[in-house]
Design an enzyme around this catalytic site. Structure first.
Site, PDB file in Angstrom:
ATOM      1  N   ARG A  81      23.633  -8.414  11.589  1.00 47.31           N
ATOM      2  CA  ARG A  81      22.978  -7.914  10.373  1.00 47.31           C
ATOM      3  C   ARG A  81      22.757  -6.418  10.534  1.00 47.31           C
ATOM      4  NH1 ARG A  81      17.291 -10.947  11.762  1.00 47.31           N
ATOM      5  NH2 ARG A  81      17.003  -9.934  13.740  1.00 47.31           N
ATOM      6  N   SER A  96       6.819  20.870 -19.047  1.00 48.76           N
ATOM      7  CA  SER A  96       6.567  20.376 -17.695  1.00 48.76           C
ATOM      8  C   SER A  96       5.567  19.236 -17.837  1.00 48.76           C
ATOM      9  CB  SER A  96       6.004  21.491 -16.818  1.00 48.76           C
ATOM     10  OG  SER A  96       5.741  20.979 -15.533  1.00 48.76           O
ATOM     11  N   MET A 147      10.169 -17.193   9.756  1.00 44.06           N
ATOM     12  CA  MET A 147      10.478 -18.601   9.445  1.00 44.06           C
ATOM     13  C   MET A 147      10.954 -19.303  10.715  1.00 44.06           C
ATOM     14  SD  MET A 147      12.034 -18.341   5.644  1.00 44.06           S
ATOM     15  CE  MET A 147      13.175 -17.056   6.001  1.00 44.06           C
ATOM     16  N   LYS A 203      21.986 -14.152   6.993  1.00 45.91           N
ATOM     17  CA  LYS A 203      22.609 -14.708   8.184  1.00 45.91           C
ATOM     18  C   LYS A 203      23.850 -15.516   7.810  1.00 45.91           C
ATOM     19  CE  LYS A 203      19.832 -16.676  11.262  1.00 45.91           C
ATOM     20  NZ  LYS A 203      19.739 -16.321  12.670  1.00 45.91           N
ATOM     21  N   CYS A 207       5.300  18.202 -12.978  1.00 46.22           N
ATOM     22  CA  CYS A 207       4.511  18.856 -11.938  1.00 46.22           C
ATOM     23  C   CYS A 207       3.271  18.053 -11.572  1.00 46.22           C
ATOM     24  CB  CYS A 207       4.144  20.284 -12.339  1.00 46.22           C
ATOM     25  SG  CYS A 207       3.095  20.368 -13.787  1.00 46.22           S
ATOM     26  N   TYR A 255      14.118  19.616 -13.162  1.00 46.61           N
ATOM     27  CA  TYR A 255      13.541  19.714 -11.820  1.00 46.61           C
ATOM     28  C   TYR A 255      12.318  18.827 -11.676  1.00 46.61           C
ATOM     29  CZ  TYR A 255       9.890  22.650 -13.864  1.00 46.61           C
ATOM     30  OH  TYR A 255       8.847  23.092 -14.620  1.00 46.61           O
ATOM     31  N   HIS A 308      -9.631  15.759  -6.742  1.00 39.69           N
ATOM     32  CA  HIS A 308      -9.530  17.082  -6.158  1.00 39.69           C
ATOM     33  C   HIS A 308      -9.180  17.058  -4.662  1.00 39.69           C
ATOM     34  CE1 HIS A 308     -11.635  21.194  -6.138  1.00 39.69           C
ATOM     35  NE2 HIS A 308     -10.660  21.135  -5.281  1.00 39.69           N
ATOM     36  N   GLY A 332      11.414 -13.406  12.463  1.00 42.96           N
ATOM     37  CA  GLY A 332      10.350 -14.188  13.089  1.00 42.96           C
ATOM     38  C   GLY A 332       9.396 -14.874  12.127  1.00 42.96           C
ATOM     39  N   ARG A 363      18.703 -23.007  11.637  1.00 43.71           N
ATOM     40  CA  ARG A 363      18.007 -21.718  11.525  1.00 43.71           C
ATOM     41  C   ARG A 363      17.830 -21.320  10.065  1.00 43.71           C
ATOM     42  NH1 ARG A 363      19.247 -18.829  16.679  1.00 43.71           N
ATOM     43  NH2 ARG A 363      20.899 -20.022  17.653  1.00 43.71           N
TER      44      ARG A 363
HETATM   45  C1  PEP Z   1      -1.288  17.162 -14.337  1.00 41.55           C
HETATM   46  O1  PEP Z   1      -2.186  16.865 -15.112  1.00 41.55           O
HETATM   47  O2  PEP Z   1      -0.375  16.383 -14.041  1.00 41.55           O
HETATM   48  C2  PEP Z   1      -1.276  18.488 -13.704  1.00 41.55           C
HETATM   49  C3  PEP Z   1      -0.271  18.852 -12.941  1.00 41.55           C
HETATM   50  O3  PEP Z   1      -2.341  19.268 -13.902  1.00 41.55           O
HETATM   51  P1  PEP Z   1      -3.717  19.142 -13.107  1.00 41.55           P
HETATM   52  O4  PEP Z   1      -3.510  18.157 -12.019  1.00 41.55           O
HETATM   53  O5  PEP Z   1      -4.027  20.497 -12.600  1.00 41.55           O
HETATM   54  O6  PEP Z   1      -4.647  18.671 -14.164  1.00 41.55           O
END
Ligand code: PEP
Ligand code: MG
Length: 929
Positions: free
Chosen positions: A381, A812, A125, A43, A879, A899, A499, A123, A114
């Site tokens: 703001r 990966s 303070m 402010k 991944c 990636y 899972h 709101g 203020r």
């Molecule tokens: C991992 O372990 O990050 C992975 C992608 O393999 P999973 O989850 O199938 O064990």
């Protein structure tokens, strides 16, 4: 000697140099500016910018810095020695500019006090208005305004705020519910209005207000034990102290915890000349946005109240009128707009809002007051907005050349983008109820439906067109169909990478796991939580983004399907980002879905997931046969039986993703998960294997592992049973060869899971190569290419990355397992202890959700450097589930990944996160130049 003299002189000048604790603003000048948010708070910095840089009409005032707040808390609630004199000097400055005097009988100056922290904490303070009104100054104010009603109304507001905020809250008095001074005074005022038969505060006549103020003061003294101060300076210091004290009020602390605002920032205090929007019909006050924060519309948008102070707008006592025709809604469309009632002032305000947007390059939230037709700017703001508005504004502002593409992608938070991608609970409905249980937020979005306790019932309900919430202790492959059919999933056990969580997230399904407080009684079909027992068919609502469970059915909002702005905005992200974004997908449907979300390939195709879901009965049955085989012969038979199913699954998925690449990971089945638990399934399998139930049980028991996560899985399975690797390689290459023959681009990337040593890759590559040669010889497809890479998910592989890279075409990072093995935390069992780790602050975040950059990240960094040392062009991806987490995506960008790969539904978020990481780079470089 010389050195010493210099040192002494330096010390002396440092001691002499006084710290500047106050920055003044007003009358077209300012000592600070908009870039000084750390010191002046949001402010204060923007008041300085509006006054000094933009020369807008800002009531004169000064800002006491956040450093004073830090000092106040570090020094037993005292101030730096020079502060008192500084406040007095700056007050004099205001007096000169306004030609009024603080405490004067004839021409009194009133001020507001203020809060204003670096980040907005709306709101949370305190604010105190009309400071300086005393028995002595009241007659002067009446003489100047000619309006005793107005003056006593201002006085009763001051008593109400001051007694509540300064005398009660800041003094640490904690009244019982309903007995606080504010409630008591509110009650008295309500009684008076009732007695007089008026609904609006402005209709209380002056003589009644005079009496009310006297009663207020008597009550304050009686309830709080001290008199309301009649000295302006005492009022001012009381208010300053109360604002600093409110930095550590309960509300403020809780808000900072939620918003991740550091507790050591402190708030600034803004002391500013009062201007009055409640001086009759030519005065008003209002709040406005330079664009509509609800939908992003680029029209000036806001509301105002004639004859009111700012608190009246916030308190919602009267229905505010719309600023202009674009601001009218169902409740306000019959009310006169500011554009009509005060056209000149509206024009000026409109010009100012345009100037502000051009200057700040963003949508702003502004507060203003009109005192007898004179416009004053009280605050500006960056305005808060919802996801739809954020996307619309980002796109419009690029078109208007107000911001660059890089700035635009940083204007939408991942959470805001997420709002457009999933069904969600209506936030208004959610704000009115409390959760009855909490778990881990495994699959985002909202879901509401009837409780079922098994998959079959979930499917039945779904087929009847109704929504089911599948409540389970934990899920296993047999639940998959039910999970798919359910609108939401709630489990008692499991962590973020368990899972159920993985599968649900892959489908964009709302899911809460590890909700330890559930007491499920499967035979009675009941579940107890939040002190209530729910039966099958009772309704629940889940907020999978937060992990909160609600009793009953809350109102839901639909996801933004076919949202053109979303498509345009993501295209903008794609232009800015460097990282490629792939999806983790296991079926042709998933692959098609991933394409819709913008995936550029599959970064992880978990072969074993073909054994879940629709039409998987037969292959699952054969897989189970393979797992329970006792001899090589038996196993080979099962493997050959499995081959056509596997080839079809791979072929269909590669086709759905073509021309993008698919990384097919060799089987990494947690064996124990695939042994059937239902007696009839066990009997069926024993029969197919031609063995007795006793033998079946013995074989199943033989598969039991003490530590299945570190057991006979991944590449180890391929080393011990080469026929399994051979069959998979053959399935992959035959699928690709057949596609190539049909002119479908197919370049399979074969990925080896759970590698810990380069020699494992050597071992498996030899088998894969032989199968490749055989397939080429058989199919005569000459242009069949492939690569073999590995997952890096065991710390040893990361440590020995140089050696591993010599054998692998790509890396990966499987950060689910890498996190599990680096921490030594079982990913399926964290529910028992991780919440406590987070509560006690031992860990800042769940490492399975947000990559642990300090620990696991260090291993990754090492592996990237070593891997690229061995092979400069090594393709590197991620991944694990972190591939869809914005902070982790930024880390991957910084580390030079090729990636990220994440579940299909998180692809848009990853595209945004990757663009934001790249945009930050570009903007930082520009700043440097
Ligand atoms: C991992 O372990 O990050 C992975 C992608 O393999 P999973 O989850 O199938 O064990
Ligand atoms: Mg893994």
């Amino acid at each position: 000697m010389v050195k010493q003299t210099v040192k002494k002189a330096a010390k002396k000048s440092a001691a002499k140099k006084t710290v500047k604790y106050i920055y003044s603003f007003g009358a077209g000048k300012a000592e600070g500016n908009g870039s000084m948010k750390e010191l002046l708070g949001g402010k204060g910095a923007n008041l300085a910018e509006m006054s000094g840089t933009l020369k807008l009409p800002v009531p004169p005032g000064f800002t006491i810095t956040t450093e004073v707040c830090t000092y106040y808390w570090n020094n037993k609630r005292t101030y730096p020695k020079t502060l008192q004199a500084d406040v007095e000097t700056n007050l004099k400055k205001i007096e000169r500019e306004t030609k009024k005097q603080f405490g004067s009988e004839k021409n009194p100056l009133l001020v507001s006090v203020r809060s204003g922290a670096r980040a907005s904490m709306p709101g949370m303070m305190e604010t105190i208005l009309n400071i300086g009104l005393t028995e002595k100054t009241i007659p002067g104010m009446i003489a100047k305004t000619g309006d005793p009603r107005f003056v006593y109304d201002a006085y009763r507001r001051l008593i109400m705020m001051y007694s509540d905020v300064v005398m009660e809250k800041a003094a640490g008095i904690e009244p019982k519910d309903g007995e606080g001074i504010r409630k008591i005074l509110d009650g008295m005022m309500g009684d008076l209005k009732k007695k007089l038969g008026v609904s609006d505060d402005t209709h209380i006549p002056a003589e009644e207000l005079i009496k009310l103020c006297a009663q207020f003061k008597a009550t304050v003294k009686k309830v709080l034990g001290s008199a309301f101060p009649d000295d302006p300076m005492q009022q001012l210091w009381g208010a300053i102290g109360a604002v600093f004290a409110s930095w550590n009020g309960k509300r403020a602390i809780a808000y900072r915890n939620i918003e991740n605002i550091p507790h050591d920032w402190g708030t600034a205090v803004n002391v500013q000349t009062m201007v009055f929007g409640n001086m009759g019909e030519t005065s008003a006050t209002g709040v406005a946005f330079t664009r509509n924060p609800g939908n992003g519309d680029s029209h000036f948008y806001g509301e105002y109240l004639i004859n009111a102070q700012g608190e009246d707008v916030v308190a919602g006592i009267r229905t505010p009128s719309p600023m202009n025709r674009w601001s009218a809604n169902e409740h306000s469309k019959h009310l006169p707009t500011l554009e009509k009632t005060m056209p000149k002032v509206y024009k000026e305000l409109d010009k100012i809002q345009q100037k502000l947007e051009k200057h700040f390059h963003d949508m702003l939230d502004i507060e203003f007051t009109i005192e007898d037709q004179k416009l004053w700017m009280l605050q500006c703001r960056v305005g808060k907005r919802n996801g739809t508005a954020a996307v619309q504004m980002a796109l419009d502002m690029v078109k208007e050349k107000l911001i660059t593409q890089e700035q635009a992608v940083l204007r939408v938070t991942p959470a805001q983008l997420g709002e457009l991608l999933l069904p969600a609970i209506d936030p208004k409905a959610e704000a009115q109820v409390k959760p009855i249980a909490t778990g881990l937020p495994a699959g985002p979005g909202g879901a509401c439906g009837k409780i079922v306790f098994n998959s079959a019932d979930a499917i039945k309900l779904h087929e009847a067109g109704k929504n089911a919430i599948l409540v389970r202790e934990e899920t296993n492959p047999e639940d998959i169909e039910g999970m798919r059919a359910a609108s939401g999933i709630l489990t008692q056990r499991g962590g973020m990478t368990s899972h159920a969580a993985l599968v649900a997230r892959g489908w964009g399904k709302c899911c809460i796991v590890g909700c330890g407080e559930l007491e499920i009684n499967l035979s009675a079909k009941t579940v107890k939580m939040g002190g209530k027992t729910f039966k099958e068919g009772d309704e629940l609502t889940l907020n999978g983004t937060k992990g909160w469970v609600y009793n009953g059915a809350l109102k839901m909002l639909e996801a933004g399907e076919g949202n053109k702005n979303l498509v345009k905005f993501l295209a903008l992200c794609d232009k800015v980002r460097v990282l490629k974004v792939r999806a983790n997908a296991d079926t042709p449907e998933d692959a098609a879905n991933a394409r819709k979300f913008g995936a550029e390939g599959i970064g992880l195709f978990r072969i074993e997931h073909m054994f879940y879901g629709k039409n998987s009965d037969k292959p699952l049955f054969i897989l189970r046969k393979m797992i329970l085989s006792a001899s090589e012969d038996e196993r080979k038979k099962a493997v050959n039986e499995l081959f056509p199913f596997m080839k079809a699954a791979i072929k269909d998925t590669i086709k759905a993703m073509a021309p993008y690449s698919v990384t097919v990971r060799l089987m990494d089945p947690p064996l124990h998960e695939f042994v059937p638990t239902l007696p009839e399934k066990q009997q069926e399998l024993a029969k197919a294997l031609g063995i007795s139930m006793a033998e079946f049980k013995e074989r199943a028991a033989g598969l039991h592992e003490v530590n299945p996560m570190m057991g006979h899985r991944g590449i180890r399975l391929g080393v011990t049973y080469p026929e399994i690797t051979r069959m998979q390689a053959r399935a992959i290459f035959e699928a690709a060869a057949e596609l190539l023959k049909n002119k479908v681009k197919a370049v399979p990337e074969v990925m080896i899971p759970l590698t810990c040593d380069a020699q494992e890759i050597v071992n498996q590559k030899a088998l894969i190569r032989e199968e490749y040669d055989a397939v080429v010889a058989k199919t005569k497809v000459k242009n069949l290419n492939f690569s073999v890479g590995t997952m890096i998910e065991i710390p040893r592989a990361a440590v020995l990355a140089y050696e591993v890279a010599q054998e692998a075409d790509f890396f990966s990072f499987g950060t689910n397992d890498l996190t599990q093995m680096t921490f030594g935390f079982s990913r399926d069992d964290i529910g028992a202890f991780l919440p406590e780790y987070l509560k006690q602050g031992i860990l800042e975040a769940d490492p399975f959700q947000t990559l642990d950059q300090r620990g696991v990240g260090m291993l990754i960094e090492h592996a990237v450097v070593e891997g690229r040392e061995a092979k400069p062009n090594l393709k590197i991806g991620i991944c694990g589930e972190h591939g869809g987490d914005p902070e982790s995506v930024e880390f991957c960008h910084r580390e030079g990944f090729t990636y990220v790969s994440c579940s299909a539904f998180r692809v848009p978020i990853a595209r945004l996160a990757a663009a934001q990481a790249a945009a930050k780079d570009v903007l930082a470089k520009k700043k440097h130049k």
